[in-house]
Each structure stands twice: as C-alpha cells, then as structure tokens.
Design an enzyme around this catalytic site. Structure first.
Site, mmCIF file in Angstrom:
data_model
loop_
_atom_site.group_PDB
_atom_site.id
_atom_site.type_symbol
_atom_site.label_atom_id
_atom_site.label_comp_id
_atom_site.label_asym_id
_atom_site.label_seq_id
_atom_site.Cartn_x
_atom_site.Cartn_y
_atom_site.Cartn_z
ATOM 1 N N GLY A 83 -42.658 -3.606 -6.043
ATOM 2 C CA GLY A 83 -42.309 -2.185 -5.997
ATOM 3 C C GLY A 83 -41.339 -1.879 -4.881
ATOM 4 O O GLY A 83 -41.283 -2.589 -3.876
ATOM 5 N N ASP A 84 -40.572 -0.819 -5.072
ATOM 6 C CA ASP A 84 -39.662 -0.358 -4.016
ATOM 7 C C ASP A 84 -39.391 1.127 -4.228
ATOM 8 O O ASP A 84 -39.347 1.591 -5.376
ATOM 9 C CB ASP A 84 -38.344 -1.133 -4.046
ATOM 10 C CG ASP A 84 -37.511 -0.861 -2.798
ATOM 11 O OD1 ASP A 84 -37.789 -1.493 -1.769
ATOM 12 O OD2 ASP A 84 -36.608 -0.002 -2.848
#
Length: 218
Positions: A83-84
């Site tokens: 995730g980012d």
C-alpha cells in the site's frame, strides 16, 4: 465456479504503516508484516521514464505494486498486500512534511478546503500452487475527498507540536489526533486511514478468495 478454501488464507502486509495494520486487525485479520526495502524515488523515476508524467492515483499504485512484488519474492506461502498513500492538493502531490514548519504551512494551505487522498493497493498471490496459489498480481487505487476544518493558527501550531503530522502523508490523520480537523469525507474513510477494506475485498474476489477466509486466518 467458486471453490471453498480448506484452510485459512495467510496474508503478508508489505507495509510498516501502523494504521494499515490496525485497520486490518479491527476487521479481524492478523497479517504477518514484512517491510520492503523499495527505493520509492527510484521506482517513481523509472515509472515516469516508461510512462511519462504520473497522476497521483497512478503513482500510489506504482509504489504499492513495487512494495508488494518485492516482498512476494521473499515469501511463498501467502497473499502479499502492498500500500501507499498520497494527498493531492491543487493538483500537487503532498507527502510527509519535511519538518514542523512545512507541516504548519501545509495546514494553512489545507484549512477550510478539500483535498483528495489516494491510496494504492496491490495484491500478489504468492501462495504455493498446491495451496491454490495463482501467481496473480493486481491492484487498484482508492481516492477519497477530504474536507478540512477551517482551524486557526493556534490550533495548527498545537497539532503540529504533537509531532503526529510529521509521520503521515498529507500531515494529518483521520483516526488519530487529526480526527477533529477532518469535517467529512466523500468515499471510503478506511482509504484515508491507509487501506480501503471494501477495495481489498473486491481485489480478493477477483482471485475467488472470500474475505471471510482472511478473517479466519487471524
């Protein structure tokens, strides 16, 4: 034809974000955390070289994919989730503030206005084929509009003094000390925390993996 999983499906979270981990835990999922050593600026530079300028929604997806695929090369018995997150304000990407002055300036620009929080999600099926692994790799971005309260300078100074804004994309949280300064969101509030549970559920569905099989793994 949907198939039933005999055993729980293990999940590896390729992120050091405590908010992502807490979001999964609150939903009954206990992943193993394996943090990637991805060089984020290098990944983005390479992507720009290949594709040209990246929209924020694409940039977070590129980074989420890089993190998930790097960790997937190290594990062979689990789904891997990367995730980012990035905040987009006036068409510009806003990451973690450089220092307290930067955080204060950021909040003065955001107060009373709205911005879009983009969170990229990337899932790699790194399970062994004998355990139903497919080798699939897929992802999507959750984009949520965040409306900030019109807070005064003294309130901003006090919030920045807590130190929290320096550790998060966009210099705010919705699930911590910054919660009172977020008036409302349009979209999934989990995505603002750092991980959209409904989006993850839909990615899993594309792999024919019911959400409940992750929860059982907890």
């Amino acid at each position: 034809m949907p198939h039933s999983h005999v055993s729980p499906v293990p999940l590896v979270l390729a992120s050091k974000s405590p908010a992502r981990l807490a979001t999964l835990a609150a939903a009954g999922v206990t992943p193993r955390v394996v943090v990637s050593d991805v060089d984020e600026p290098a990944v983005l530079a390479a992507a720009r070289e290949r594709f040209g300028a990246l929209e924020p929604a694409d940039a977070v997806l590129v980074l989420a994919q890089a993190k998930a695929e790097a960790v997937a090369r190290e594990v062979s018995d689990a789904l891997v989730l990367g995730g980012d997150s990035m905040l987009e304000l006036d068409g510009e990407v806003v990451g973690k503030p450089a220092d307290a002055d930067d955080a204060r300036a950021r909040w003065r620009a955001m107060r009373g206005r709205s911005a879009v929080l983009h969170t990229g999600h990337w899932l790699v099926d790194a399970r062994d084929a004998d355990d139903g692994g497919t080798g699939a790799t897929l992802g999507a971005t959750s984009s949520t509009t965040v409306h900030f309260a019109d807070v005064d300078d003294a309130e901003i100074d006090a919030y920045v003094a807590t130190g929290e804004p320096m550790h998060v994309a966009g210099a705010f949280t919705i699930d911590g000390l910054g919660g009172p300064y977020v008036e409302r969101v349009e979209g999934d509030h989990h995505g603002v925390v750092g991980l959209s549970l409904p989006l993850l559920r839909s990615l899993l569905a594309e792999l024919d993996i019911p959400w409940r099989t992750l929860r059982d793994a907890g």
